[in-house]
Design an enzyme around this catalytic site. Structure first.
Site, PDB file in Angstrom:
ATOM      1  N   ASP A  62       4.952  35.744  58.495  1.00 49.75           N
ATOM      2  CA  ASP A  62       6.290  34.982  58.518  1.00 49.75           C
ATOM      3  C   ASP A  62       6.337  33.704  59.414  1.00 49.75           C
ATOM      4  O   ASP A  62       6.144  34.339  60.863  1.00 49.75           O
ATOM      5  CB  ASP A  62       7.348  36.032  58.847  1.00 49.75           C
ATOM      6  CG  ASP A  62       8.777  35.737  58.754  1.00 49.75           C
ATOM      7  OD1 ASP A  62       8.930  34.491  59.112  1.00 49.75           O
ATOM      8  OD2 ASP A  62       9.613  36.414  58.677  1.00 49.75           O
ATOM      9  N   VAL A  63       6.658  32.845  59.198  1.00 48.18           N
ATOM     10  CA  VAL A  63       6.407  31.564  60.057  1.00 48.18           C
ATOM     11  C   VAL A  63       7.599  31.508  61.355  1.00 48.18           C
ATOM     12  O   VAL A  63       7.433  30.744  62.345  1.00 48.18           O
ATOM     13  CB  VAL A  63       6.305  30.147  59.538  1.00 48.18           C
ATOM     14  CG1 VAL A  63       5.107  30.151  58.482  1.00 48.18           C
ATOM     15  CG2 VAL A  63       7.584  29.922  58.890  1.00 48.18           C
ATOM     16  N   ASN A  89       5.403  23.598  55.232  1.00 50.79           N
ATOM     17  CA  ASN A  89       6.027  23.626  53.928  1.00 50.79           C
ATOM     18  C   ASN A  89       6.969  24.424  53.584  1.00 50.79           C
ATOM     19  O   ASN A  89       8.044  24.571  53.047  1.00 50.79           O
ATOM     20  CB  ASN A  89       4.991  23.508  52.689  1.00 50.79           C
ATOM     21  CG  ASN A  89       5.774  23.514  51.525  1.00 50.79           C
ATOM     22  OD1 ASN A  89       6.226  22.829  51.110  1.00 50.79           O
ATOM     23  ND2 ASN A  89       5.533  24.893  50.757  1.00 50.79           N
ATOM     24  N   TYR A 154      20.706  23.483  56.466  1.00 52.06           N
ATOM     25  CA  TYR A 154      19.433  22.949  55.967  1.00 52.06           C
ATOM     26  C   TYR A 154      19.394  21.307  56.475  1.00 52.06           C
ATOM     27  O   TYR A 154      18.287  21.036  56.753  1.00 52.06           O
ATOM     28  CB  TYR A 154      19.595  22.929  54.368  1.00 52.06           C
ATOM     29  CG  TYR A 154      18.218  22.522  53.591  1.00 52.06           C
ATOM     30  CD1 TYR A 154      16.936  23.196  53.589  1.00 52.06           C
ATOM     31  CD2 TYR A 154      18.387  21.234  53.097  1.00 52.06           C
ATOM     32  CE1 TYR A 154      15.959  22.634  52.814  1.00 52.06           C
ATOM     33  CE2 TYR A 154      17.121  20.563  52.206  1.00 52.06           C
ATOM     34  CZ  TYR A 154      16.113  21.459  52.205  1.00 52.06           C
ATOM     35  OH  TYR A 154      14.819  21.125  51.397  1.00 52.06           O
ATOM     36  N   ALA A 157      18.554  21.330  59.934  1.00 51.57           N
ATOM     37  CA  ALA A 157      17.127  21.799  60.238  1.00 51.57           C
ATOM     38  C   ALA A 157      15.849  20.496  59.857  1.00 51.57           C
ATOM     39  O   ALA A 157      15.136  20.547  60.748  1.00 51.57           O
ATOM     40  CB  ALA A 157      16.769  23.064  59.462  1.00 51.57           C
ATOM     41  N   LYS A 158      16.210  20.077  58.642  1.00 55.33           N
ATOM     42  CA  LYS A 158      15.341  18.843  58.200  1.00 55.33           C
ATOM     43  C   LYS A 158      15.240  17.649  59.167  1.00 55.33           C
ATOM     44  O   LYS A 158      14.357  17.159  59.364  1.00 55.33           O
ATOM     45  CB  LYS A 158      15.647  18.752  56.580  1.00 55.33           C
ATOM     46  CG  LYS A 158      15.087  19.842  55.958  1.00 55.33           C
ATOM     47  CD  LYS A 158      13.662  20.254  55.866  1.00 55.33           C
ATOM     48  CE  LYS A 158      13.524  21.249  54.775  1.00 55.33           C
ATOM     49  NZ  LYS A 158      12.035  21.642  54.739  1.00 55.33           N
ATOM     50  N   ILE A 187      12.198  18.100  42.735  1.00 58.85           N
ATOM     51  CA  ILE A 187      10.787  18.470  42.295  1.00 58.85           C
ATOM     52  C   ILE A 187      10.769  19.499  41.409  1.00 58.85           C
ATOM     53  O   ILE A 187      11.693  20.227  41.462  1.00 58.85           O
ATOM     54  CB  ILE A 187       9.790  18.732  43.449  1.00 58.85           C
ATOM     55  CG1 ILE A 187       9.889  17.827  44.833  1.00 58.85           C
ATOM     56  CG2 ILE A 187       8.297  19.081  42.894  1.00 58.85           C
ATOM     57  CD1 ILE A 187       9.541  16.317  44.107  1.00 58.85           C
TER      58      ILE A 187
HETATM   59  N1  LIG Z   1      11.772  21.729  45.303  1.00 59.44           N
HETATM   60  C1  LIG Z   1      12.337  20.681  45.665  1.00 59.44           C
HETATM   61  O1  LIG Z   1      13.039  19.873  45.101  1.00 59.44           O
HETATM   62  C2  LIG Z   1      12.537  20.086  47.104  1.00 59.44           C
HETATM   63  C3  LIG Z   1      13.051  19.011  47.467  1.00 59.44           C
HETATM   64  C4  LIG Z   1      12.867  18.444  48.818  1.00 59.44           C
HETATM   65  C5  LIG Z   1      12.247  19.466  49.759  1.00 59.44           C
HETATM   66  N2  LIG Z   1      11.577  20.501  49.686  1.00 59.44           N
HETATM   67  C6  LIG Z   1      11.174  21.289  50.455  1.00 59.44           C
HETATM   68  O2  LIG Z   1       9.805  21.694  50.038  1.00 59.44           O
HETATM   69  C7  LIG Z   1       9.367  22.895  50.421  1.00 59.44           C
HETATM   70  C8  LIG Z   1       9.163  23.880  49.470  1.00 59.44           C
HETATM   71  O3  LIG Z   1      10.183  24.090  48.704  1.00 59.44           O
HETATM   72  P1  LIG Z   1       9.911  24.744  47.079  1.00 59.44           P
HETATM   73  O4  LIG Z   1      10.886  24.126  46.627  1.00 59.44           O
HETATM   74  O5  LIG Z   1       8.569  24.718  46.820  1.00 59.44           O
HETATM   75  O6  LIG Z   1      10.744  26.071  47.513  1.00 59.44           O
HETATM   76  P2  LIG Z   1       9.876  27.532  47.342  1.00 59.44           P
HETATM   77  O7  LIG Z   1      11.070  28.449  47.754  1.00 59.44           O
HETATM   78  O8  LIG Z   1       9.421  27.585  46.047  1.00 59.44           O
HETATM   79  O9  LIG Z   1       8.746  27.836  48.233  1.00 59.44           O
HETATM   80  C9  LIG Z   1       9.130  28.186  49.621  1.00 59.44           C
HETATM   81  C10 LIG Z   1       7.808  28.791  50.046  1.00 59.44           C
HETATM   82  O10 LIG Z   1       8.258  28.979  51.535  1.00 59.44           O
HETATM   83  C11 LIG Z   1       7.821  30.487  51.785  1.00 59.44           C
HETATM   84  N3  LIG Z   1       8.631  31.025  53.037  1.00 59.44           N
HETATM   85  C12 LIG Z   1      10.038  31.279  52.936  1.00 59.44           C
HETATM   86  N4  LIG Z   1      10.406  31.706  54.270  1.00 59.44           N
HETATM   87  C13 LIG Z   1       9.159  31.805  54.928  1.00 59.44           C
HETATM   88  C14 LIG Z   1       8.806  32.562  56.170  1.00 59.44           C
HETATM   89  N5  LIG Z   1       9.743  33.002  56.966  1.00 59.44           N
HETATM   90  N6  LIG Z   1       7.632  32.710  56.459  1.00 59.44           N
HETATM   91  C15 LIG Z   1       6.766  31.997  55.382  1.00 59.44           C
HETATM   92  N7  LIG Z   1       6.776  31.567  54.211  1.00 59.44           N
HETATM   93  C16 LIG Z   1       7.911  31.371  54.044  1.00 59.44           C
HETATM   94  C17 LIG Z   1       8.099  31.079  50.416  1.00 59.44           C
HETATM   95  O11 LIG Z   1       7.681  32.538  50.350  1.00 59.44           O
HETATM   96  C18 LIG Z   1       7.708  30.351  49.276  1.00 59.44           C
HETATM   97  O12 LIG Z   1       6.387  30.214  49.318  1.00 59.44           O
HETATM   98  C19 LIG Z   1      10.710  23.379  51.395  1.00 59.44           C
HETATM   99  O13 LIG Z   1      10.536  23.145  52.670  1.00 59.44           O
HETATM  100  C20 LIG Z   1      11.837  22.850  50.699  1.00 59.44           C
HETATM  101  O14 LIG Z   1      12.718  22.390  51.785  1.00 59.44           O
HETATM  102  C21 LIG Z   1      11.676  21.130  48.244  1.00 59.44           C
END
Ligand SMILES: NC(=O)c1ccc[n+]([C@@H]2O[C@H](COP(=O)([O-])OP(=O)(O)OC[C@H]3O[C@@H](n4cnc5c(N)ncnc54)[C@H](O)[C@@H]3O)[C@@H](O)[C@H]2O)c1
Length: 268
Positions: A62-63, A89, A154, A157-158, A187
């Site tokens: 857990d990060v 990520n 969010y 944070a970002k 995405i």
């Molecule tokens: N999907 C999109 O359209 C999109 C757009 C912009 C930014 N993002 C960013 O990209 C990244 C990934 O997004 P995603 O859509 O693949 O999301 P997702 O929810 O599919 O993946 C997030 C991952 O982070 C892990 N995670 C969450 N809390 C955690 C913790 N405390 N410790 C360890 N792992 C943890 C989850 O288990 C998962 O594997 C995120 O940072 C998100 O903000 C996503």
């Protein structure tokens, strides 16, 4: 191969963009350390990469928990002896009116997205300094360019991730350590599935997003993987402190809705 024999930690590698990054890094020759909380899913991602001939292990972590992050980094060093790249990520988000956001909501989002990023970088910085090299890619978002209502923690944070990235970029530039952000647009992940499933009129929903993304489509997790691999690799050797937008042109669009159909000007 961009990342041949490099050791790369990818957090949040059990779903979505993290899988795309882990897969592309392995194809580019990296030894990938897939990090996530969920063991079954994380192990499955690493196993699938190995089945395709790549090098990957899974470490549960857990990060947002300092001891777990240190254990994860120590275990990476024990197994592979070095760390060349860290991709922060792992992230969480929700949409809620600001007046309804609780302190717990705030802490949860900031705890993973910003504190988690800080903790992982903090734990890797000594190995980076010993090596005299290292590359950090922080996955931010297009919200660091323009925001949407209902995502205040969010967005905070970002934007914090971008500030942290730039601050560390200047602090460590002379010691061979680079820090960059990659900011994805929309995405093809669970978020995109949720948007489509929640749409009252799917065709109207698809038309809306086609109109709001100049490329006319959402991005893929592999496209994010390629962008992250570039930033992590020596191909980006003169790039530090950047926030690379990978959004199909979304944040370059001045008015983000199709307000009218333009009429071709035909004058005799
Ligand atoms: N999907 C999109 O359209 C999109 C757009 C912009 C930014 N993002 C960013 O990209 C990244 C990934 O997004 P995603 O859509 O693949 O999301 P997702 O929810 O599919 O993946 C997030 C991952 O982070 C892990 N995670 C969450 N809390 C955690 C913790 N405390 N410790 C360890 N792992 C943890 C989850 O288990 C998962 O594997 C995120 O940072 C998100 O903000 C996503």
């Amino acid at each position: 191969m961009r990342l041949k024999d490099k050791v790369a930690i990818v957090t949040g590698a059990s779903s979505g963009i993290g899988i795309g990054i882990a897969e592309v890094f392995a194809e580019e020759g990296a030894q990938v350390v897939c990090v996530a909380r969920r063991e079954r899913e994380g192990n499955a991602v690493a196993a699938q990469i190995r089945d395709r001939g790549g090098k990957a292990v899974f470490l549960a972590c857990d990060v947002s928990v300092e001891e777990q992050v240190h254990r994860m980094v120590d275990e990476t060093l024990r197994q592979f002896g070095r760390i060349d790249a860290l991709v922060n990520n792992a992230g969480v988000n929700f949409v809620k009116a600001f007046e309804q956001i609780t302190v717990d909501d705030w802490d949860r989002v900031l705890g993973v997205d910003l504190r988690g990023t800080f903790l992982c970088i903090r734990a890797c910085i000594e190995p980076f300094l010993r090596q005299g090299s290292g590359s950090v890619v922080n996955i931010a978002t297009v919200h660091t360019s323009a925001c949407l209502p209902g995502a205040a923690p969010y967005d905070a944070a970002k934007w914090g991730m971008v500030g942290l990235t730039k601050s560390l970029a200047v602090e460590y530039a002379s010691r061979g350590i680079r820090f960059n952000c990659l900011s994805p647009g929309l995405i093809d992940t669970q978020i995109w599935q949720d948007i489509q499933e929640g749409a009252e009129d799917l065709e109207a929903c698809l038309a809306h997003w086609r109109a709001n993304i100049p490329m006319g489509r959402v991005g893929t997790i592999r496209e994010m993987g390629h962008a992250a691999a570039f930033l992590a690799s020596d191909d980006a050797s003169y790039i530090t402190g950047a926030n690379l937008l990978a959004d199909g042109g979304m944040t370059s669009l001045l008015v983000s809705k199709e307000m009218y159909k333009s009429v071709p000007q035909q004058r005799e």
